[in-house]
Design an enzyme around this catalytic site. Structure first.
Site, PDB file in Angstrom:
ATOM      1  N   CYS A   1      48.855  21.162  69.529  1.00 11.31           N
ATOM      2  CA  CYS A   1      48.012  21.844  70.632  1.00 11.31           C
ATOM      3  C   CYS A   1      47.319  21.161  71.515  1.00 11.31           C
ATOM      4  CB  CYS A   1      47.167  22.781  70.064  1.00 11.31           C
ATOM      5  SG  CYS A   1      47.861  24.215  68.989  1.00 11.31           S
TER       6      CYS A   1
ATOM      7  N   LEU B   1      37.363  19.979  72.793  1.00 13.23           N
ATOM      8  CA  LEU B   1      37.233  19.664  71.347  1.00 13.23           C
ATOM      9  C   LEU B   1      38.163  18.261  71.484  1.00 13.23           C
ATOM     10  CD1 LEU B   1      38.502  22.764  69.516  1.00 13.23           C
ATOM     11  CD2 LEU B   1      36.482  21.586  69.193  1.00 13.23           C
TER      12      LEU B   1
ATOM     13  N   ASN C   1      56.383  29.804  70.461  1.00 14.42           N
ATOM     14  CA  ASN C   1      55.957  28.664  70.895  1.00 14.42           C
ATOM     15  C   ASN C   1      55.962  28.473  72.352  1.00 14.42           C
ATOM     16  OD1 ASN C   1      58.664  28.932  69.970  1.00 14.42           O
ATOM     17  ND2 ASN C   1      58.962  26.886  70.250  1.00 14.42           N
ATOM     18  N   THR C   2      55.160  27.615  72.914  1.00 15.38           N
ATOM     19  CA  THR C   2      54.942  27.266  74.438  1.00 15.38           C
ATOM     20  C   THR C   2      54.833  25.772  74.784  1.00 15.38           C
ATOM     21  OG1 THR C   2      52.544  27.549  74.074  1.00 15.38           O
ATOM     22  CG2 THR C   2      53.808  29.335  75.030  1.00 15.38           C
ATOM     23  N   PRO C   3      55.789  24.978  74.251  1.00 19.90           N
ATOM     24  CA  PRO C   3      55.658  23.488  74.055  1.00 19.90           C
ATOM     25  C   PRO C   3      55.793  22.896  75.417  1.00 19.90           C
ATOM     26  CG  PRO C   3      58.028  24.173  73.724  1.00 19.90           C
ATOM     27  CD  PRO C   3      57.225  25.418  73.875  1.00 19.90           C
ATOM     28  N   THR C   4      55.381  21.573  75.551  1.00 18.72           N
ATOM     29  CA  THR C   4      55.581  20.949  76.845  1.00 18.72           C
ATOM     30  C   THR C   4      56.865  20.878  77.544  1.00 18.72           C
ATOM     31  OG1 THR C   4      53.928  19.694  76.077  1.00 18.72           O
ATOM     32  CG2 THR C   4      54.776  18.844  77.959  1.00 18.72           C
TER      33      THR C   4
ATOM     34  N   THR D   1      49.296  30.357  73.176  1.00 18.38           N
ATOM     35  CA  THR D   1      48.352  29.706  74.476  1.00 18.38           C
ATOM     36  C   THR D   1      48.989  29.654  75.813  1.00 18.38           C
ATOM     37  OG1 THR D   1      47.349  28.646  72.713  1.00 18.38           O
ATOM     38  CG2 THR D   1      47.006  27.751  74.796  1.00 18.38           C
TER      39      THR D   1
ATOM     40  N   ARG E   1      63.627  30.974  58.903  1.00 16.39           N
ATOM     41  CA  ARG E   1      62.212  31.009  58.675  1.00 16.39           C
ATOM     42  C   ARG E   1      61.847  32.478  58.080  1.00 16.39           C
ATOM     43  NH1 ARG E   1      58.214  28.284  63.288  1.00 16.39           N
ATOM     44  NH2 ARG E   1      57.145  26.914  61.686  1.00 16.39           N
TER      45      ARG E   1
ATOM     46  N   ALA F   1      38.877  25.340  75.624  1.00 16.79           N
ATOM     47  CA  ALA F   1      38.270  25.076  74.305  1.00 16.79           C
ATOM     48  C   ALA F   1      38.989  23.687  73.578  1.00 16.79           C
ATOM     49  CB  ALA F   1      38.473  26.244  73.417  1.00 16.79           C
TER      50      ALA F   1
HETATM   51  P1  NAD Z   1      55.552  27.796  65.917  1.00 14.78           P
HETATM   52  O1  NAD Z   1      56.860  26.989  66.654  1.00 14.78           O
HETATM   53  O2  NAD Z   1      55.251  27.643  64.525  1.00 14.78           O
HETATM   54  O3  NAD Z   1      56.381  29.292  65.885  1.00 14.78           O
HETATM   55  C1  NAD Z   1      57.013  30.207  66.750  1.00 14.78           C
HETATM   56  C2  NAD Z   1      57.996  30.920  66.504  1.00 14.78           C
HETATM   57  O4  NAD Z   1      58.491  31.642  67.610  1.00 14.78           O
HETATM   58  C3  NAD Z   1      59.235  30.180  66.080  1.00 14.78           C
HETATM   59  O5  NAD Z   1      59.491  30.589  64.616  1.00 14.78           O
HETATM   60  C4  NAD Z   1      60.407  30.488  66.783  1.00 14.78           C
HETATM   61  O6  NAD Z   1      61.618  30.476  66.193  1.00 14.78           O
HETATM   62  C5  NAD Z   1      59.793  32.006  67.415  1.00 14.78           C
HETATM   63  N1  NAD Z   1      60.490  32.349  68.635  1.00 14.78           N
HETATM   64  C6  NAD Z   1      60.782  31.607  69.714  1.00 14.78           C
HETATM   65  N2  NAD Z   1      61.133  32.395  70.774  1.00 14.78           N
HETATM   66  C7  NAD Z   1      61.424  33.604  70.075  1.00 14.78           C
HETATM   67  C8  NAD Z   1      62.048  34.899  70.747  1.00 14.78           C
HETATM   68  N3  NAD Z   1      62.526  34.798  71.946  1.00 14.78           N
HETATM   69  N4  NAD Z   1      62.198  35.925  69.763  1.00 14.78           N
HETATM   70  C9  NAD Z   1      61.647  35.772  68.508  1.00 14.78           C
HETATM   71  N5  NAD Z   1      61.051  34.603  67.972  1.00 14.78           N
HETATM   72  C10 NAD Z   1      60.952  33.728  68.705  1.00 14.78           C
HETATM   73  O7  NAD Z   1      54.601  27.795  67.016  1.00 14.78           O
HETATM   74  P2  NAD Z   1      52.973  27.983  66.724  1.00 14.78           P
HETATM   75  O8  NAD Z   1      52.357  26.553  66.100  1.00 14.78           O
HETATM   76  O9  NAD Z   1      52.870  29.138  65.846  1.00 14.78           O
HETATM   77  O10 NAD Z   1      52.254  28.387  68.146  1.00 14.78           O
HETATM   78  C11 NAD Z   1      52.484  29.582  68.757  1.00 14.78           C
HETATM   79  C12 NAD Z   1      51.555  29.599  70.041  1.00 14.78           C
HETATM   80  O11 NAD Z   1      50.327  29.689  69.276  1.00 14.78           O
HETATM   81  C13 NAD Z   1      51.550  28.382  70.925  1.00 14.78           C
HETATM   82  O12 NAD Z   1      51.588  28.943  72.235  1.00 14.78           O
HETATM   83  C14 NAD Z   1      50.578  27.607  70.257  1.00 14.78           C
HETATM   84  O13 NAD Z   1      50.108  26.935  71.525  1.00 14.78           O
HETATM   85  C15 NAD Z   1      49.439  28.552  70.039  1.00 14.78           C
HETATM   86  N6  NAD Z   1      48.534  28.123  69.090  1.00 14.78           N
HETATM   87  C16 NAD Z   1      49.054  27.301  67.944  1.00 14.78           C
HETATM   88  C17 NAD Z   1      47.781  26.966  67.252  1.00 14.78           C
HETATM   89  C18 NAD Z   1      48.512  26.024  65.878  1.00 14.78           C
HETATM   90  O14 NAD Z   1      47.456  25.805  65.231  1.00 14.78           O
HETATM   91  N7  NAD Z   1      49.639  25.999  65.732  1.00 14.78           N
HETATM   92  C19 NAD Z   1      46.577  27.236  67.228  1.00 14.78           C
HETATM   93  C20 NAD Z   1      46.223  28.074  68.183  1.00 14.78           C
HETATM   94  C21 NAD Z   1      47.199  28.568  69.122  1.00 14.78           C
HETATM   95  C1  UDX Z   2      43.102  22.674  67.233  1.00 13.07           C
HETATM   96  C2  UDX Z   2      41.699  23.483  67.352  1.00 13.07           C
HETATM   97  O1  UDX Z   2      40.800  22.989  66.661  1.00 13.07           O
HETATM   98  C3  UDX Z   2      41.914  24.905  67.183  1.00 13.07           C
HETATM   99  O2  UDX Z   2      41.032  25.583  67.745  1.00 13.07           O
HETATM  100  C4  UDX Z   2      43.096  25.572  68.182  1.00 13.07           C
HETATM  101  O3  UDX Z   2      43.328  26.818  68.012  1.00 13.07           O
HETATM  102  C5  UDX Z   2      44.552  24.739  67.825  1.00 13.07           C
HETATM  103  O4  UDX Z   2      44.255  23.282  67.995  1.00 13.07           O
HETATM  104  P1  UDX Z   2      44.472  21.923  65.101  1.00 13.07           P
HETATM  105  O5  UDX Z   2      45.222  21.001  65.973  1.00 13.07           O
HETATM  106  O6  UDX Z   2      45.145  22.729  64.128  1.00 13.07           O
HETATM  107  O7  UDX Z   2      43.541  22.903  65.826  1.00 13.07           O
HETATM  108  O8  UDX Z   2      43.687  21.005  64.254  1.00 13.07           O
HETATM  109  P2  UDX Z   2      42.210  20.289  64.649  1.00 13.07           P
HETATM  110  O9  UDX Z   2      41.331  20.384  63.366  1.00 13.07           O
HETATM  111  O10 UDX Z   2      41.587  20.473  65.790  1.00 13.07           O
HETATM  112  O11 UDX Z   2      42.697  18.802  64.746  1.00 13.07           O
HETATM  113  C6  UDX Z   2      43.515  18.266  65.647  1.00 13.07           C
HETATM  114  C7  UDX Z   2      43.704  16.854  65.571  1.00 13.07           C
HETATM  115  O12 UDX Z   2      42.278  16.157  65.791  1.00 13.07           O
HETATM  116  C8  UDX Z   2      44.017  16.116  64.059  1.00 13.07           C
HETATM  117  O13 UDX Z   2      44.865  15.158  64.107  1.00 13.07           O
HETATM  118  C9  UDX Z   2      42.543  15.938  63.568  1.00 13.07           C
HETATM  119  O14 UDX Z   2      42.900  14.946  62.524  1.00 13.07           O
HETATM  120  C10 UDX Z   2      42.043  15.117  64.569  1.00 13.07           C
HETATM  121  N1  UDX Z   2      40.495  15.126  64.578  1.00 13.07           N
HETATM  122  C11 UDX Z   2      39.865  16.096  64.453  1.00 13.07           C
HETATM  123  C12 UDX Z   2      39.894  13.958  64.657  1.00 13.07           C
HETATM  124  O15 UDX Z   2      40.503  12.761  64.658  1.00 13.07           O
HETATM  125  N2  UDX Z   2      38.643  13.900  64.399  1.00 13.07           N
HETATM  126  C13 UDX Z   2      37.626  14.763  64.291  1.00 13.07           C
HETATM  127  O16 UDX Z   2      36.463  14.587  64.302  1.00 13.07           O
HETATM  128  C14 UDX Z   2      38.574  16.068  64.306  1.00 13.07           C
END
Ligand code: NAD
Ligand code: UDX
Length: 459
Positions: A273, A224, A92-95, A133, A40, A220
């Protein structure tokens, strides 16, 4: 307190774009993003910007502008931690997939590893920012790990959840509705508020206690997702009553108390998310014995699963109750448009249902590579990798995917799908030619005029 060096642990969908924007807007701050995943980091450092690990409109331009100046990507985690005054945890904070809370609770092992890593290598005072998160009260665990090092280093912990949505991440980061900072130390809060203050007005920067901040993020996302499940529930009723879900959505959305956003009926929400965060919320509520609260939010997920199943069931019954040996072309594999992210994409589950019925699936997505499609299906482990290879084919060109298909299923609302030559599509397909528009993006009358058997969600 003035910050001159930031480290972000986690170069993912949040860490990458968020830090790129912070670096762009704060040219005097050195921002280093670290990750344990060498591939990455190599992709983030690739000369060819089309190879960046994440596709987001506008991201490559910002990386081009800042990378090597004040934005850096490296696997030298310890060095970056020790040199920085502020460290974001954005892993990442997966299930959880094992043990207590399996299938519900957030797996905090990566976050805890980061806290331990910081505790181990820090030799100077740090502000540690939870960007991931996290379940409410996680800051307590992080604090406990950091404060028991015996090194004399002082740590302030802040919660700063990220609200960006994928596909619009850069736009969301540049013009956020609000920035939320939860913490105890006013000095630490203001240090972070100053960084955002470079481009966000101070009255949009909310300061709260840590627990409100952590819980606001889960709330939030739950609200949503709840809106989507609500409109999807109504979409099923529309199909029985000849009401039109888009008309209903417009009519209710014009009520300023309801508002027009997030009312698009769909095959169900996907993404990394919504499901994860609601399951986590449900788990937390249950762990406090709040069963009614937990049951209430759990319904959002139940309805979402129902919507995905309903879409594939409808497709099968329309195709005369059998899809065995029939080619179904799926347009879109990503969970929404303008991203290459496929986590929890509804397309994966719909494909899985159809494959159980021995359909042949042809997938086209403008940004998702073939290996991700197979990886997603193999991960479900419903059938062997060889079977997935045999039944699923991926294409670089939509017309090749569609050729000789019995049905086209629109899974993602990519803009380019609207611009296809649908007359040509019709000619390429087996007759009768079916379209299942899971995103309501095509015009029903136009499609009928061409000759398609067209159906969409909630109409
Ligand atoms: P991601 O899986 O894309 O990225 C996480 C990265 O962290 C990975 O590249 C992984 O290799 C790295 N990592 C894990 N453990 C590590 C360690 N000990 N040291 C160094 N690197 C490490 O995840 P993401 O989508 O960026 O999400 C990250 C967090 O943000 C989650 O808690 C998620 O819920 C939250 N979040 C995600 C979104 C979104 O749209 N994806 C939006 C808001 C909040
Ligand atoms: C979501 C939140 O919107 C964002 O604020 C948070 O930080 C991360 O989670 P994301 O999952 O990236 O963002 O995309 P989002 O636009 O919320 O869409 C999520 C899913 O809902 C998608 O599959 C989208 O297609 C679907 N969706 C969205 C619907 O089916 N209908 C809608 O009206 C809006």
């Amino acid at each position: 307190m003035k910050i001159s060096k930031i480290c972000c642990i986690g170069a993912g969908y949040v860490g990458g774009p968020t830090m790129a924007v912070i670096a762009k807007m704060n040219p005097n701050i050195q921002v280093t993003i670290v990750d344990i995943n060498e591939d990455r980091i190599a992709a983030w450092n690739d000369e060819d910007l089309s190879n960046l690990p994440i596709y987001e409109p506008g991201l490559a331009e910002i990386v081009k502008e800042t990378r090597g100046k004040n934005l850096h990507f490296t696997t030298e985690i310890n060095k970056a931690i020790d040199e920085s005054e502020m460290i974001f945890i954005s892993v990442n904070t997966p299930t959880k997939t094992y043990g207590k809370g399996k299938g519900m609770a957030a797996d905090l092992k990566y976050v805890e590893l980061c806290a331990r890593n910081i505790a181990e290598v820090a030799t100077t005072d740090k502000i540690v920012v939870e960007k991931s998160t996290l379940p409410v009260r996680t800051a307590k665990a992080i604090k406990s790990i950091l404060h028991n090092t015996g090194s004399g280093v002082k740590f302030d912990i802040l919660s700063n959840p990220e609200f960006l949505a994928e596909g619009t991440a850069i736009e969301d980061l540049l013009s956020p509705d609000r920035v939320l900072i939860g913490g105890e130390s006013e000095e630490a809060i203001e240090a972070l508020a100053n960084i955002y203050g470079s481009w966000v007005s101070q009255d949009q920067i909310l300061r709260t206690n840590v627990w409100s901040s952590e819980l606001s993020k889960l709330t939030a996302n739950a609200f949503l997702a709840q809106r989507i499940s609500s409109i999807n529930a109504i979409s099923e009723l529309c199909e029985k009553t000849e009401a039109n879900v888009s008309e209903v959505a417009k009519a209710i959305g014009m009520d300023s108390r309801i508002g027009p956003k997030f009312l698009n009926a769909s095959i169900g929400f996907g993404g990394s998310c919504f499901q994860k965060d609601i399951l986590n919320l449900v788990y937390i509520a249950r762990s406090y014995g709040l069963n009614e609260v937990a049951d209430y939010w759990e319904q959002v997920i139940t309805l979402n699963d129902h919507q995905k199943r309903r879409f594939s069931d409808n497709l099968i019954s329309t195709l005369y109750n059998t899809v065995s040996g029939k080619k179904i072309a799926m347009l879109g594999w990503a969970f929404k448009k303008d991203t290459n992210d496929t986590r929890e994409s509804a397309a994966i589950y719909v494909a899985d249902h159809l494959l159980n019925e021995q359909a042949n699936i042809a997938v086209y997505d403008p940004k998702v590579p073939s290996k991700k499609v197979y990886g997603d299906l193999d991960y479900l482990a419903t059938r062997s990798e060889d079977e997935n290879k045999e039944l699923v084919e991926t294409f670089d060109n939509p017309y090749d995917a569609i050729k000789d298909a019995h049905a086209v299923a629109i899974m993602t609302e990519w803009d380019e799908f609207k611009t296809y030559d649908w007359k040509k599509v019709y000619d390429l397909m087996k007759k009768p030619a079916f379209i299942f528009d899971g995103r309501n993006i095509l015009n029903k009358d136009e499609m009928a005029e061409i000759g398609f058997e067209y159906s969409s969600i909630g109409k």
